[in-house]
Write a protein that holds these residues in place. Structure first.
Motif: not given
Lengths: 454, 997, 178
Positions: A263-267
């Motif tokens: 999720g972090a990389i995505y965001g």
């Protein structure tokens, strides 16, 4: 992996070492500043003032000005903390992991991506301190000898947070600065103003591009990249522990660490996209941040987005499969409870809309990419809202169930940190090269050493 | 009215200098009395002259000024012991050690009746109220209202000075005025003098009044107690031809029927009856009912919550129900059963059989808000069942003069209207707010030339009076009062009046021209004569020490039931089903509104509704559905031509087509806390419908009024929270017969911590808890818990360390009512501790889950991770650090928390440590029972036990071994130290519908 | 007859290829005290100069180990020895909980070693250097490639070495004053 676009150049034609140096350093050294920059800076500054006022009032009155209550004792502060930290991760990923993977296309975006990391972490770092009941005692979270003879509780994920986030901030700063040294030397040597020469000179620490230096420099960069990669993974893992270690249904899940990192990389990538698209437009950097870059980022978004979607599914599945009544109710409550509209909005923004990235045409269209990136920025924020709020507001004892909603001060603080981020970021692109000059040079054909036959 | 003179600060300074060192409150009184002070005020506030209809703003200025004068005097909040000699409950005064509290026995007059209490005094400051085990109405228990009395004492809004038309006047000025007035009255044999009081049980006051009336035969003494018992009196007259008190011996009762009688909740005797009934029920065995409780009521009460069989009936149908039941018990009540009861025929039959089978060990109780006929029928049934003499007894009236108070007030108003009243003295009552609306007391008052009000607050009535005399709080006054059974006890002060408070005795003494005599003297004199014993001194000392005067209870006496009672009954009340019914009830804590300015009571969740800071139109889900009403929707309620707007609050268990409103809200002059809170429903309260009536109409509006409810969700969601069983099932060994239970996981990779010494634990018996919230109030008082206000409660930030969860189970229209007090569980593997980053909450060597306030930085992670959500956070600076008088009332043994820190139940660690120290001094170990937590001490139902789990002989260990014992959310493996005994009900096998299933 | 002492001779080239060939030639001619200055790292130059050095990775490993030990020691000493206290019934030595902080301190130690090691070994920061006195050297951070032979090299001779360098067809050769 062999579409025509794939072989498209990652740097525009007709460039020489000199033109690269000129073009990028001009942004910093030229006297004039684009109007767009001023507009952004004024907006950012205004929001920053909002943040400062909110902070003052917060410290004056107490966290009661926010919407937090019992049972939902964490609100916007923690949501935004996770959101910002997540955004930060993309920067490190681009500069470290892609470096290890020898992804040369990264070199035009890693500089401001790293800057983004730093400023995002700065914004994130504010929240855990300000959300304390007694913020002025935040330093009690650090292990230092004190008259109380007390130490922090190393079993608490919040202490892990302290270590993870402070380490992350320090290492990112060093990594970023090391990357800047050669370019600072360039600015030192090209700056017309005496002040500029002195400041950049001091910062460049006397860099003179000696082959011996370059060797150690390359070693150090690689080693740092090697260290940052596990670090960035560990940081969001620890952040996810804040929830996963708790016993609250909706928090206590083993899927959290991978799901949070993805999720972090995505965001984060969404935010890089959000920044890169206006930048290349305003500063005419289409030669350096090419369609290929956007395309690649689109692919990364698609991939990480699918991992996140898998996270959502596995959450739902385990809560049903576990047969645990509390878990089951938590999930049902997310689907149909008072916060259900937010949950479905999250699914739309984070899972449904990004599927458009499967299409080359979409990845080729700058406006489409920008729209999707914004949708993901919102979606990731909603994800954290859902995790924090819907899990807490209805936990074990129905007697203590409650509702939560952010107050005006929650919002002003959130917008305020966006202002802080914007301000820092704009100052950075004004005074430092937003693209790594020396790395761009290596991308030129001329950089190749031709071995002529004997 | 003193003429204006240039204000002389010098004089004031000199005066203050002279006062230096003396106690501020005293000096305040004296200051207020000093002529130069009054002139000083007049010079400051000339507008005082026309403050009659002022909104009290000026008074507040005056208070500010007095605070300033205190600051000038440079004296903090220390106080001084009264001159009269007090006798400590246990230790002699010279025994007093600083830091060691001393307990005095006194008696709290609530609605005229006394409840014995032991007041804890720290260095002369009363800080806490405990029940007096020797007092028949308390037996050691207290209710929420008594617990909150301390806050009432220190209420800064209590009226502090004598005022005339809003001008501050010395007491002497009042005395002087009255001398003239009374002289004139003596000429006319008191023809123009009227005295209005509440129900008077105080022997001293009664004798004073009688003497005064003997001297002035034309004068009249009227009584008006808003919670009065006119119906009970009329019922007794119907049944016996004379007004008789009825008392129950619930401990012996096998079957108890409450006809809308909240026998466990009533202030006068609720505590005792709860104790007795609970003891009886603990003795119940299969097929051998003990205290099996049937309740018929329109609005769920604490009594109803404990019932084995509860039947929600409209108030008007209770009369018909009583008649139907009476017929089945062989009482020749003319007429046939009301058709509306047809659907309950089986229920009534079973009940009748059960009552008969109990061999006379039954109690049929009629509610004070029920018409006389129901009371008469209850008497008839008790006689018919042979209960009288066994479980029911009669006695002479307890009030000095038991009269029809509504009629008494009416005749007074009539005299006032007719201009026959020159002087009206109102003692400790507030008729302008509490009188039936149709009497128009306010208008009548205007016709009285001289109006004198004596009360704790400058209230609605005071605003319309010429003179207002501050009343002394019972903790600072000498007086006496009778308990529900007639037992008299002396009210002795623990502190000199904080303000210029006077007792009713003082005022009557002034009327009688004996202004010189202190109330202490008056009370003492009365009893010297009344008892007429040679060694009076010893008797008096013992009376003060024990809190009761021996041999003063009304002896039980035989009562002859009129043979024709059944035929003399008034025609049955209408049970028309085509119209809504209004039910008026005193608020559980504010009663008629007299405690409206008490923050603790305002914020205490009402039993079963869990509403705070408001009253509302309570109605059943079915009714709301039919009328299309939603929670918090404001509706206009009309009865006759009276209209009131109130928000709707839907409560399962309310009788269908019945709307309940609580009195006591919408005060116009209660003080900073109570003014303007809630809805004033007095307009609907007329002589014809004192407690409600039929013909209510509801008109919805579009407006919404937020209601601060501390528990919005009332279903258990099928979770295993409150476990239940029946006496029969228990006998078969089914500790919990309500389905399967989550297994308890206690396995761990780690060895459990050893607790060699004490292992503190608590067990709460859900079978006896009636959800009265006395424990919550006691906890608030003991632990300096802050009041946060309606807005913060709405945000879910109430601070009470202990809450009583209530769940409704079963059909919405007639659910089972379940209570579950939830303090901190003190889990051995506490989830809250592990996540605290700064070690601010850790475990003690005896297993207490300790909260270290000064280490807490306020991450609130502990609260998130607490599955029981028992932690409370200071989101703001909730404590009032500024008001001087509150500082006096705080418990010095408990930290006053500041902003930004977490807090929670400590198992009353201060009491544990006190017991430890005492034990050390006496060179022994702590014995079982040495430590009594505040909640445990207050509980009238003996539902809470605390002690050492390592001591197998301790009561708590025994309850731990009880098969009904279980841990809340045991499946989480938190290993709570606080555990529960499941609910036990004893349903009548004849009634198919099992109320506990 | 005093010409000022020299730091060395500096030859300027246009592109990496020219520089690499020059470096090889210089090494071939037996010069050892040689260094190259480039606007970006060039593998071939480093090879040509035969720079072999492995100290930095060692330093980083050391830093990591020290950081890790320090981190775990802190957790253990504070929770088990200095202030043992019952927290939620968990054992004093809750080793699984001590791992995250330990990991972070490991990374921190290693990173500091990498950055500081690089700077120290490179003798940075160094505010001034004789080369900076050469005006054209400023281009070394832009688009020119320089080769420098130190005057301390045994084979160094002011004129021979200059002639040797000019044979490598640089844009120009400049003297660097000591």
């Amino acid at each position: 992996m062999s579409t025509p676009r794939e072989r498209a150049p990652i740097i525009g034609p007709g460039h020489t070492f000199g033109t690269i140096t000129d073009k990028i350093s001009a942004v910093v050294l030229s006297a004039r500043t684009p109007r767009a920059w001023w507009v952004g800076f004024i907006i950012g500054g205004a929001l920053l003032i909002v943040m400062l006022n909110t902070t003052a009032y917060l410290i004056l009155r107490g966290v009661g000005i926010w919407g937090v209550n019992i049972p939902v004792a964490w609100g916007f502060a923690i949501i935004n903390f996770v959101w910002w930290i997540g955004i930060g991760h993309a920067g490190t990923l681009i500069s470290a992991i892609l470096l290890l993977l020898r992804q040369e296309w990264r070199q035009s975006i890693n500089r401001f991506a790293e800057a983004m990391t730093l400023f995002a972490v700065a914004c994130a770092g504010l929240y855990p301190i300000l959300h304390l009941g007694r913020p002025w005692l935040f330093y009690w979270l650090f292990p230092y000898p004190n008259t109380m003879g007390m130490w922090p509780n190393f079993r608490s994920p919040l202490i892990w947070d302290v270590f993870a986030v402070s380490t992350y901030a320090t290492v990112s700063l060093m990594f970023w600065f090391v990357g800047l040294i050669p370019d600072l030397a360039t600015l030192r040597d090209r700056s017309q103003s005496r002040v500029g020469r002195i400041i950049y000179g001091v910062l460049a620490m006397g860099w003179r591009g000696s082959a011996r230096h370059w060797k150690r420099y390359e070693e150090a960069s690689l080693l740092l990249a090697g260290l940052c990669t596990p670090l960035v993974v560990s940081v969001h893992t620890v952040v996810s522990f804040d929830f996963a270690v708790g016993i609250v249904p909706g928090w206590h899940a083993t899927i959290f660490p991978p799901y949070f990192v993805a999720g972090a990389i995505y965001g984060g990538f969404a935010m890089v996209m959000t920044l890169a698209i206006p930048l290349r437009r305003i500063y005419g950097l289409q030669d350096f941040i090419t369609a290929k870059h956007l395309d690649n980022m689109g692919r990364v978004l698609l991939a990480t987005g699918l991992i996140v979607a898998y996270g959502y599914m596995s959450e739902a599945f385990t809560s049903w499969y576990s047969g645990n009544q509390f878990e089951a109710y938590m999930m049902l409550n997310r689907f149909t409870g008072p916060y259900a509209p937010l949950y479905w909005l999250l699914i739309l923004a984070n899972v449904v809309i990004p599927q458009a990235l499967w299409f080359d045409r979409v990845r080729a269209s700058v406006p489409a990419l920008f729209a999707i990136a914004m949708s993901i920025n919102v979606g990731m924020w909603l994800e954290r809202y859902i995790i924090v709020v819907t899990s807490l507001h209805r936990d074990f004892l129905p007697s203590s169930w409650g509702m939560y909603s952010g107050t005006i001060f929650d919002w002003s603080m959130y917008l305020g940190t966006i202002g802080l981020f914007l301000t820092l970021f704009l100052l950075f692109i004004r005074f430092l090269p937003m693209i790594s000059i020396f790395e761009m040079r290596t991308l030129l054909p001329q950089a190749e050493v031709r071995e002529e036959e004997p | 009215m003193s003429q204006l003179r240039p204000f002389d600060l010098e004089a004031l300074r000199r005066h203050l200098a002279a006062e230096a060192g003396a106690a501020p409150w005293r000096s305040l009184d004296e200051l207020a009395g000093r002529p130069e002070f009054i002139e000083f005020l007049n010079a400051e506030f000339p507008q005082q002259a026309l403050a009659l209809d002022g909104e009290g703003v000026d008074r507040r200025h005056v208070l500010k000024l007095m605070a300033a004068s205190l600051a000038l005097a440079g004296l903090g909040g220390c106080t001084r012991q009264p001159e009269e000699r007090l006798v400590p409950f246990v230790r002699q005064p010279e025994h007093r050690v600083p830091g060691k509290p001393v307990y005095y026995a006194t008696s709290a007059p609530i609605a005229g009746f006394g409840v014995g209490v032991l007041a804890e005094s720290h260095e002369g400051r009363p800080t806490k109220i405990e029940g007096n085990p020797d007092h028949p109405a308390s037996l050691g228990a207290t209710d929420a209202v008594l617990q909150a009395a301390v806050l009432g004492l220190y209420d800064p809004d209590r009226s502090q000075v004598v005022t005339q038309l809003g001008d501050i006047r010395p007491w002497s000025a009042f005395v002087a005025t009255m001398e003239g007035v009374m002289a004139a009255q003596r000429e006319r044999r008191g023809a123009g003098l009227r005295i209005l009081t509440g129900t008077v049980t105080s022997p001293t006051l009664a004798s004073q009044l009688t003497a005064l009336l003997a001297e002035l035969p034309e004068a009249r003494w009227h009584q008006w107690e808003p919670l009065g018992r006119d119906a009970a009196r009329a019922g007794a007259l119907l049944a016996f031809g004379e007004p008789l008190e009825t008392r129950y011996r619930l401990e012996q009762a096998r079957v108890v029927l409450s006809l809308d009688a909240d026998i466990l909740g009533a202030p006068a005797h609720g505590l005792r009856y709860t104790r007795e009934l609970v003891r009886a029920r603990r003795g119940a065995g299969a097929g051998n009912p003990r205290g099996r409780l049937y309740v018929v009521e329109p609005f769920p009460s604490c009594t109803g919550a404990l019932a084995d069989h509860r039947l929600p009936l409209r108030r008007c149908e209770v009369d018909a129900f009583a008649r139907a039941l009476a017929r089945r018990l062989g009482i020749a009540v003319p007429g046939a059963d009301d058709p509306t009861l047809a659907r309950h025929a089986a229920w009534i039959d079973a009940l009748a059989r059960d009552l008969r089978a109990a061999g006379g060990e039954v109690v049929v109780a009629a509610g004070e808000q029920q018409p006389p006929a129901v009371h008469a029928l209850a008497h008839a049934m008790n006689h018919a069942l042979g209960a009288v003499g066994r479980t029911v007894e009669h006695a002479a009236p307890v009030p000095a003069r038991w009269e029809d108070e509504a009629a008494s007030l009416a005749s007074l108003v009539e005299d006032m209207q007719a201009g026959r009243v020159d002087v009206l003295v109102m003692l400790g009552c507030n008729p302008v707010f509490t009188a039936p609306a149709d009497l128009r007391v306010a208008d009548a008052l205007a016709k009285v030339p001289l109006r004198i009000h004596h009360g704790l607050y400058d209230d609605e009535t005071a605003a319309l009076c010429h003179w207002h005399l501050p009343e002394a709080h019972f903790l600072e006054a000498w007086s006496d009062v009778r308990a529900y059974d007639g037992t008299a006890s002396v009210v002795q002060p623990l502190i000199a009046p904080l303000y210029e408070g006077r007792t009713a005795h003082d005022v009557v003494a002034v009327l009688a021209g004996q202004s010189g005599r202190s109330s202490h003297e008056l009370v003492r004199e009365h009893w010297r004569q009344a008892l007429g014993v040679p060694d009076f001194e010893i008797v008096w000392q013992r009376a003060l020490r024990d809190g009761v005067i021996e041999g003063t209870s009304q002896p039980a006496r035989s009562a002859v039931l009129r043979g024709d009672v059944a035929t003399r009954l008034p025609p049955p009340a209408s049970t028309a089903t085509d119209t809504l019914e209004l039910v008026l009830r005193p608020d559980p804590y504010l009663l008629d509104g007299r405690f409206a300015n008490n923050g603790w009571l305002q914020e205490l969740p009402r039993p079963l509704t869990k509403v705070t800071w408001d009253n509302a139109a309570y109605l059943a889900p079915a009714t709301a559905a039919r009328l299309g009403l939603a929670n918090e929707q404001v509706v206009e309620l009309a009865l006759g031509d009276a209209r009131v707007e109130a928000p709707v609050w839907i409560v399962p268990g309310v009788a269908a087509e019945s709307v309940t409103l609580h009195l006591g809200y919408g005060r116009r002059r209660a003080g900073r806390v109570g003014t303007g809170i809630g809805v004033d429903v007095q307009a609907l309260r007329t002589r014809g419908a004192l407690w409600g009536g039929l013909g209510l109409t509801i008109r919805p509006t579009r407006r919404r009024h937020r209601i601060a409810c501390t528990q919005d969700h009332f279903s258990m969601e099928g979770r295993d929270l409150v476990r239940r069983t029946t006496v029969a099932a228990l006998a078969d060994g089914a500790a919990h017969d309500d389905g399967a239970h989550e297994p308890t996981w206690n396995e761990s990779l780690y060895d459990p911590y050893p607790y060699e010494g004490h292992r503190w634990g608590m067990v709460i018996d859900l079978a006896t808890c009636i959800g009265c919230n006395a424990c919550v109030a006691a906890c608030t008082a003991e632990n300096n818990v802050a009041v946060v206000g309606k807005d913060q409660v709405l945000r879910g930030r109430e601070m009470q360390w202990l809450r009583v969860d209530r769940y409704f189970d079963g059909p919405l229209d007639d659910p089972a009512l379940l209570h579950q007090p939830v303090p901190c569980m003190h889990c051995e593997t506490a989830p809250c501790e592990v996540v605290c980053p700064v070690n601010a909450t850790v475990h003690s060597s005896e297993g207490l889950n300790e909260m270290v306030y000064n280490r807490c930085v306020g991450t609130r992670y502990c609260s998130n991770n607490c599955p029981y959500k028992v932690r409370r956070f200071n989101f703001y600076l909730f404590q009032d650090w500024n008001t001087e008088s509150y500082k006096l009332g705080r418990n010095p043994d408990v930290t006053v928390r500041s902003r930004g820190v977490m807090e929670k139940c400590t198992y009353c660690v201060q009491r544990i440590e006190e017991a430890r120290i005492t034990a050390m001094q006496e060179g022994r170990t702590i014995r079982d029972g040495d430590i009594v937590t505040a909640c445990q001490q207050a509980c009238p139902a003996d539902a809470i036990v605390f002690g050492d789990l390592n001591d197998p002989s301790s009561k708590v260990a025994a309850w731990h071994r009880d098969p009904r014992n279980y841990s809340l959310l045991a499946e989480l493996g938190t290993r709570p130290r606080t555990t529960y005994l499941g609910v036990v009900r004893d349903p009548n096998p004849a009634l198919a519908k099992d109320r506990t299933a | 007859m005093s010409r000022p002492a020299l730091y060395g001779l500096l030859a300027e080239f246009d592109d990496p290829t020219a520089l690499v060939q020059a470096v090889r030639a210089t090494r071939a001619a037996g010069y050892r005290k040689v260094d190259a200055f480039t606007p970006f790292p060039i593998e071939e130059v480093i090879e040509a100069l035969e720079i072999h050095e492995k100290r930095l990775p060692m330093l980083v490993l050391l830093g990591g180990i020290l950081g890790g030990l320090a981190g775990y020691a802190l957790c253990y000493w504070t929770s088990v020895i200095d202030y043992p206290i019952n927290v939620g019934g968990r054992p004093l030595h809750s080793w699984p909980a001590f791992i995250p902080p330990t990991f972070e301190t490991t990374v921190l130690g290693a990173s500091f070693a990498a950055v500081l090691g690089m700077l120290v070994l490179n003798g940075l920061p160094r505010p001034h250097h004789p080369l900076f006195a050469v005006p054209r050297f400023a281009l070394s951070t832009n688009d020119r490639f320089f080769l420098c032979i130190r005057s301390t090299d045994p084979l160094f001779d002011r004129d021979d070495t200059r002639r040797f360098l000019e044979r490598l067809v640089p844009r120009q050769v400049s003297e660097v004053d000591a």
